[in-house]
Design a protein around this motif. Structure first.
Motif, PDB file in Angstrom:
ATOM      1  N   ASN A  49       0.825  -1.215   0.000  1.00  0.00           N
ATOM      2  CA  ASN A  49       0.000   0.000   0.000  1.00  0.00           C
ATOM      3  C   ASN A  49       0.856   1.260   0.000  1.00  0.00           C
ATOM      4  O   ASN A  49       0.508   2.251  -0.645  1.00  0.00           O
ATOM      5  N   GLU A  50       1.974   1.239   0.707  1.00  0.00           N
ATOM      6  CA  GLU A  50       2.888   2.391   0.692  1.00  0.00           C
ATOM      7  C   GLU A  50       3.484   2.585  -0.697  1.00  0.00           C
ATOM      8  O   GLU A  50       3.635   3.716  -1.158  1.00  0.00           O
ATOM      9  N   ALA A  51       3.815   1.495  -1.355  1.00  0.00           N
ATOM     10  CA  ALA A  51       4.358   1.586  -2.716  1.00  0.00           C
ATOM     11  C   ALA A  51       3.316   2.165  -3.665  1.00  0.00           C
ATOM     12  O   ALA A  51       3.644   3.002  -4.521  1.00  0.00           O
ATOM     13  N   ILE A  52       2.069   1.754  -3.511  1.00  0.00           N
ATOM     14  CA  ILE A  52       0.991   2.294  -4.343  1.00  0.00           C
ATOM     15  C   ILE A  52       0.830   3.790  -4.080  1.00  0.00           C
ATOM     16  O   ILE A  52       0.687   4.590  -5.010  1.00  0.00           O
ATOM     17  N   ALA A  53       0.871   4.199  -2.816  1.00  0.00           N
ATOM     18  CA  ALA A  53       0.744   5.617  -2.472  1.00  0.00           C
ATOM     19  C   ALA A  53       1.901   6.415  -3.079  1.00  0.00           C
ATOM     20  O   ALA A  53       1.691   7.515  -3.612  1.00  0.00           O
ATOM     21  N   ASP A  54       3.111   5.863  -3.020  1.00  0.00           N
ATOM     22  CA  ASP A  54       4.267   6.537  -3.629  1.00  0.00           C
ATOM     23  C   ASP A  54       4.090   6.660  -5.137  1.00  0.00           C
ATOM     24  O   ASP A  54       4.399   7.696  -5.725  1.00  0.00           O
ATOM     25  N   ALA A  55       3.588   5.603  -5.766  1.00  0.00           N
ATOM     26  CA  ALA A  55       3.366   5.635  -7.215  1.00  0.00           C
ATOM     27  C   ALA A  55       2.306   6.674  -7.571  1.00  0.00           C
ATOM     28  O   ALA A  55       2.445   7.390  -8.568  1.00  0.00           O
ATOM     29  N   GLN A  56       1.258   6.763  -6.749  1.00  0.00           N
ATOM     30  CA  GLN A  56       0.216   7.760  -7.003  1.00  0.00           C
ATOM     31  C   GLN A  56       0.787   9.174  -6.923  1.00  0.00           C
ATOM     32  O   GLN A  56       0.475  10.020  -7.765  1.00  0.00           O
ATOM     33  N   LYS A  57       1.626   9.433  -5.929  1.00  0.00           N
ATOM     34  CA  LYS A  57       2.252  10.750  -5.804  1.00  0.00           C
ATOM     35  C   LYS A  57       3.111  11.060  -7.021  1.00  0.00           C
ATOM     36  O   LYS A  57       3.090  12.174  -7.540  1.00  0.00           O
ATOM     37  N   MET A  58       3.863  10.065  -7.490  1.00  0.00           N
ATOM     38  CA  MET A  58       4.712  10.260  -8.646  1.00  0.00           C
ATOM     39  C   MET A  58       3.880  10.564  -9.889  1.00  0.00           C
ATOM     40  O   MET A  58       4.217  11.454 -10.674  1.00  0.00           O
ATOM     41  N   VAL A  59       2.766   9.858 -10.061  1.00  0.00           N
ATOM     42  CA  VAL A  59       1.899  10.089 -11.214  1.00  0.00           C
ATOM     43  C   VAL A  59       1.320  11.499 -11.159  1.00  0.00           C
ATOM     44  O   VAL A  59       1.278  12.203 -12.177  1.00  0.00           O
ATOM     45  N   VAL A  60       0.877  11.930  -9.985  1.00  0.00           N
ATOM     46  CA  VAL A  60       0.332  13.285  -9.847  1.00  0.00           C
ATOM     47  C   VAL A  60       1.397  14.322 -10.179  1.00  0.00           C
ATOM     48  O   VAL A  60       1.141  15.289 -10.913  1.00  0.00           O
ATOM     49  N   GLN A  61       2.614  14.132  -9.674  1.00  0.00           N
ATOM     50  CA  GLN A  61       3.698  15.071  -9.977  1.00  0.00           C
ATOM     51  C   GLN A  61       3.982  15.106 -11.473  1.00  0.00           C
ATOM     52  O   GLN A  61       4.170  16.177 -12.056  1.00  0.00           O
ATOM     53  N   MET A  63       1.918  14.301 -13.915  1.00  0.00           N
ATOM     54  CA  MET A  63       0.788  14.924 -14.610  1.00  0.00           C
ATOM     55  C   MET A  63       0.840  16.441 -14.473  1.00  0.00           C
ATOM     56  O   MET A  63       0.568  17.165 -15.429  1.00  0.00           O
ATOM     57  N   ASN A  64       1.191  16.927 -13.283  1.00  0.00           N
ATOM     58  CA  ASN A  64       1.323  18.369 -13.095  1.00  0.00           C
ATOM     59  C   ASN A  64       2.417  18.931 -13.987  1.00  0.00           C
ATOM     60  O   ASN A  64       2.266  20.011 -14.570  1.00  0.00           O
ATOM     61  N   SER A  65       3.508  18.215 -14.098  1.00  0.00           N
ATOM     62  CA  SER A  65       4.604  18.650 -14.953  1.00  0.00           C
ATOM     63  C   SER A  65       4.171  18.677 -16.417  1.00  0.00           C
ATOM     64  O   SER A  65       4.465  19.621 -17.148  1.00  0.00           O
ATOM     65  N   GLU A  68       1.945  21.659 -17.068  1.00  0.00           N
ATOM     66  CA  GLU A  68       2.739  22.882 -17.212  1.00  0.00           C
ATOM     67  C   GLU A  68       3.398  22.947 -18.585  1.00  0.00           C
ATOM     68  O   GLU A  68       3.426  23.999 -19.225  1.00  0.00           O
ATOM     69  N   GLU A  69       3.931  21.823 -19.055  1.00  0.00           N
ATOM     70  CA  GLU A  69       4.570  21.780 -20.361  1.00  0.00           C
ATOM     71  C   GLU A  69       3.560  22.066 -21.468  1.00  0.00           C
ATOM     72  O   GLU A  69       3.858  22.796 -22.421  1.00  0.00           O
ATOM     73  N   LEU A  70       2.369  21.498 -21.359  1.00  0.00           N
ATOM     74  CA  LEU A  70       1.333  21.758 -22.354  1.00  0.00           C
ATOM     75  C   LEU A  70       0.909  23.220 -22.344  1.00  0.00           C
ATOM     76  O   LEU A  70       0.667  23.813 -23.400  1.00  0.00           O
ATOM     77  N   TYR A  71       0.831  23.808 -21.178  1.00  0.00           N
ATOM     78  CA  TYR A  71       0.452  25.213 -21.074  1.00  0.00           C
ATOM     79  C   TYR A  71       1.458  26.097 -21.809  1.00  0.00           C
ATOM     80  O   TYR A  71       1.075  27.050 -22.463  1.00  0.00           O
TER      81      TYR A  71
END
Length: 78
Positions: A49-61, A63-65, A68-71
């Motif tokens: 579950n911790e690994a999944i949470a870490d992966a989710q954070k990485m995906v969000v980061q 996606m945010n990046s 920004e690049e698309l903008y």
């Protein structure tokens, strides 16, 4: 979790080596396998579950990046 026979055997040997190094105690295959089963069943889901949470954070980061690049690619309308 389904592990190959080789991975399971390696884990059991690692557990035996750990007990020998850390506790100066030799444990047999059955004791090491029981310990492995305990860790896998009781603690494995916590680590998973911790690994999944870490992966989710990485995906969000990421996606945010990308957002920004698309903008920066947008063309200004005059």
């Amino acid at each position: 979790m389904k592990l190959t026979k080789e991975i399971r055997e390696d884990a059991i040997r690692e557990i035996q080596q750990f007990f020998l190094n850390e506790r100066d105690e030799e444990i047999g295959d059955l004791a090491a396998e029981n310990f492995f089963v305990f860790v896998n069943e009781k603690l494995g889901p916590i680590f998973y579950n911790e690994a999944i949470a870490d992966a989710q954070k990485m995906v969000v980061q990421r996606m945010n990046s990308l957002e920004e690049e698309l903008y920066t690619l947008e063309k200004r309308i005059k």
